[in-house]
Design an enzyme around this catalytic site. Structure first.
Site, PDB file in Angstrom:
ATOM      1  N   ALA A  59       0.537  -1.405  -0.345  1.00 40.17           N
ATOM      2  CA  ALA A  59      -0.142   0.462   0.181  1.00 40.17           C
ATOM      3  C   ALA A  59       1.099   1.702   0.251  1.00 40.17           C
ATOM      4  CB  ALA A  59      -1.449   0.316   1.184  1.00 40.17           C
ATOM      5  N   GLY A  60       0.153   2.585  -0.964  1.00 39.38           N
ATOM      6  CA  GLY A  60       1.104   3.501  -0.787  1.00 39.38           C
ATOM      7  C   GLY A  60       1.500   4.271  -1.928  1.00 39.38           C
ATOM      8  N   THR A  83      -3.651   3.931   0.979  1.00 41.63           N
ATOM      9  CA  THR A  83      -4.648   4.116   1.641  1.00 41.63           C
ATOM     10  C   THR A  83      -5.622   5.492   1.691  1.00 41.63           C
ATOM     11  OG1 THR A  83      -3.064   3.191   3.564  1.00 41.63           O
ATOM     12  CG2 THR A  83      -5.478   4.549   4.439  1.00 41.63           C
ATOM     13  N   ARG A 109       6.590  10.969   5.506  1.00 42.08           N
ATOM     14  CA  ARG A 109       5.203  11.265   6.355  1.00 42.08           C
ATOM     15  C   ARG A 109       4.401  11.864   5.714  1.00 42.08           C
ATOM     16  NH1 ARG A 109       9.981  14.697   8.589  1.00 42.08           N
ATOM     17  NH2 ARG A 109       9.862  16.910   7.292  1.00 42.08           N
ATOM     18  N   PHE A 112      -1.503  10.228   4.343  1.00 39.12           N
ATOM     19  CA  PHE A 112      -2.504   9.510   3.345  1.00 39.12           C
ATOM     20  C   PHE A 112      -3.160  10.810   2.819  1.00 39.12           C
ATOM     21  CE2 PHE A 112      -3.848   7.098   7.354  1.00 39.12           C
ATOM     22  CZ  PHE A 112      -3.403   6.097   7.426  1.00 39.12           C
ATOM     23  N   LYS A 206      -3.553  -4.239   9.394  1.00 45.08           N
ATOM     24  CA  LYS A 206      -1.900  -4.009   8.695  1.00 45.08           C
ATOM     25  C   LYS A 206      -1.003  -3.139  10.220  1.00 45.08           C
ATOM     26  CE  LYS A 206       1.415  -1.858   6.239  1.00 45.08           C
ATOM     27  NZ  LYS A 206       0.909  -1.549   4.422  1.00 45.08           N
ATOM     28  N   THR A 236       6.045   1.016   8.488  1.00 42.36           N
ATOM     29  CA  THR A 236       7.121   1.931   8.427  1.00 42.36           C
ATOM     30  C   THR A 236       7.353   1.399  10.065  1.00 42.36           C
ATOM     31  OG1 THR A 236       6.062   3.468   8.318  1.00 42.36           O
ATOM     32  CG2 THR A 236       6.744   3.248   6.905  1.00 42.36           C
ATOM     33  N   GLY A 286      10.801  -4.028   3.612  1.00 40.28           N
ATOM     34  CA  GLY A 286      12.351  -4.092   2.738  1.00 40.28           C
ATOM     35  C   GLY A 286      13.259  -5.106   2.070  1.00 40.28           C
TER      36      GLY A 286
END
Ligand SMILES: Cc1cc2nc3c(=O)[nH]c(=O)nc-3n(C[C@H](O)[C@H](O)[C@H](O)COP(=O)(O)O)c2cc1C
Length: 356
Positions: A59-60, A83, A109, A112, A206, A236, A286
């Protein structure tokens, strides 16, 4: 042919978020390569869905569901979009994304940013109605708006709208960039949240890699009690390992990439053991080689995701990992990936069923 090495210097010279927009734009415009892996040893069935391989996009990357088909065409077995939050929102002030090139890691950072639920749902609709369907499983990752008065209502809104469109849904309670979100991992809050959310589709949770043992035990117990569909481990980290580039030590946000790898693998192992291997785990954090993916599988992951390594290595990484995984299974004398899930923990419950 892999063109990424030619574009990489240009992308690395750009501001990270601009580089990301450019890549997403190129994918949407049809410039992404098409890869596929058909190795039987990597196919599996989970949540009544067939995964052509165990490697997914985390995600992201595609927060607004804009590039589902081109992302699946890169060769991923599944893609998790989001998200998504109910309402559009800008996210945090820029800059908010930072590279540590030496360690193939990233701090973000973002908070969302996105165009909101309606835009997101319409994009999935278009994907589902494509004349030329692309194979692959679609996960949807749901979150809450900044400053929302009722987190559970935000999740419910997203769930209600997206349930018919998704193959599975991930409840994100672990991004470090939305105030209060990670607090939803605490026993009482999580219990209430999981009691209040029901779905006809598999619901996954998650979690963060920064949990202490007591918090992990609570989550594992609740996951079993509420019979959740799966765990995505992990998001993260707020940790700042000694190897991190010095100029990033004071940047706020979540760290991903190589510097997160071992932390997330350990948490996968812990949760596989605590749940007796009865809850499918998506291992993420990772992964940048076949060996990394295999490590996570042996620690208990039935599926694996990545994001940060794609930034540094480009889409040819996907084929490299899948071919490498097949070789690693052969090396260990295993006929199918499912035989490797959790072997290292001694718990020995096989998760993903082989497609025969
Ligand atoms: C730029 C960026 C944005 C992210 N956004 C989200 C997000 O919106 N929701 C989420 O659950 N995880 C998000 N993540 C976390 C990833 O999904 C993944 O859990 C984490 O990066 C670890 O995997 P990796 O080391 O392969 O990147 C984001 C990560 C990055 C680098």
């Amino acid at each position: 042919m892999d063109l990424y090495p030619y574009f990489r210097p240009l992308l690395m010279a750009m501001e990270p978020e601009q580089a990301h927009r450019l890549v997403l734009g190129a994918l949407k415009a049809g410039f992404g390569p098409s890869n596929c892996s058909h190795d039987e040893s990597l196919k599996s069935t989970l949540w009544s869905r067939e995964f052509k391989n165990p490697l997914g996009l985390a995600a992201g990357f595609d927060k607004d569901a804009e590039a589902i088909a081109p992302l699946l065409a890169l060769g991923f077995g599944f893609v998790e979009i989001g998200t998504v939050t109910p309402l559009p929102q800008p996210g945090n002030d820029r800059p908010r994304l930072f590279r540590d090139r030496k360690n193939e890691s990233v701090i973000n950072r973002l908070g969302f940013p996105g165009k909101g639920l309606e835009f997101f749902a319409r994009n999935i609709d278009s994907f589902r109605q494509r004349a030329a369907p692309v194979s692959g499983v679609l996960g949807v990752n749901i979150g809450i708006n900044k400053g929302t008065l009722s987190p559970i209502d935000d999740y419910r809104l997203c769930l209600g709208r997206l349930e018919p469109l998704a193959d599975y849904i991930t409840i994100n309670v672990s991004s470090p960039n939305t105030a209060g979100l990670r607090d939803l991992q605490a026993r009482k809050e999580l219990d209430q949240l999981l009691s209040g959310l029901t779905s006809t589709k598999p619901l996954l949770l998650k979690i963060a890699p920064d949990l202490n043992l007591a918090q992990s035990v609570d989550i594992a117990e609740l996951a079993l009690q509420h019979r959740i569909g799966g765990l995505v481990i992990s998001n993260t980290t707020l940790m700042r390992p000694a190897e991190l580039a010095p100029h990033l030590k004071n940047e706020k946000g979540g760290l991903s990439g190589r510097l997160l790898k071992n932390l997330s693998t350990e948490l996968i192992r812990d949760f596989y053991q605590m749940t007796g291997g009865t809850i499918p785990i998506i291992g993420v954090g990772g992964v940048s080689s076949a060996e990394d993916a295999y490590e996570k599988i042996k620690a208990g992951a039935s599926l694996v995701q990545l994001y940060t390594a794609l930034i540094y290595q480009g889409p040819s990484l996907i084929t490299r990992i899948l071919e490498g995984l097949t070789d690693l299974l052969q090396r260990d004398g295993l006929r199918h990936m499912s035989q490797a899930v959790g072997v290292e923990t001694g718990t020995g419950k096989v998760q993903a069923k082989a497609v025969v």
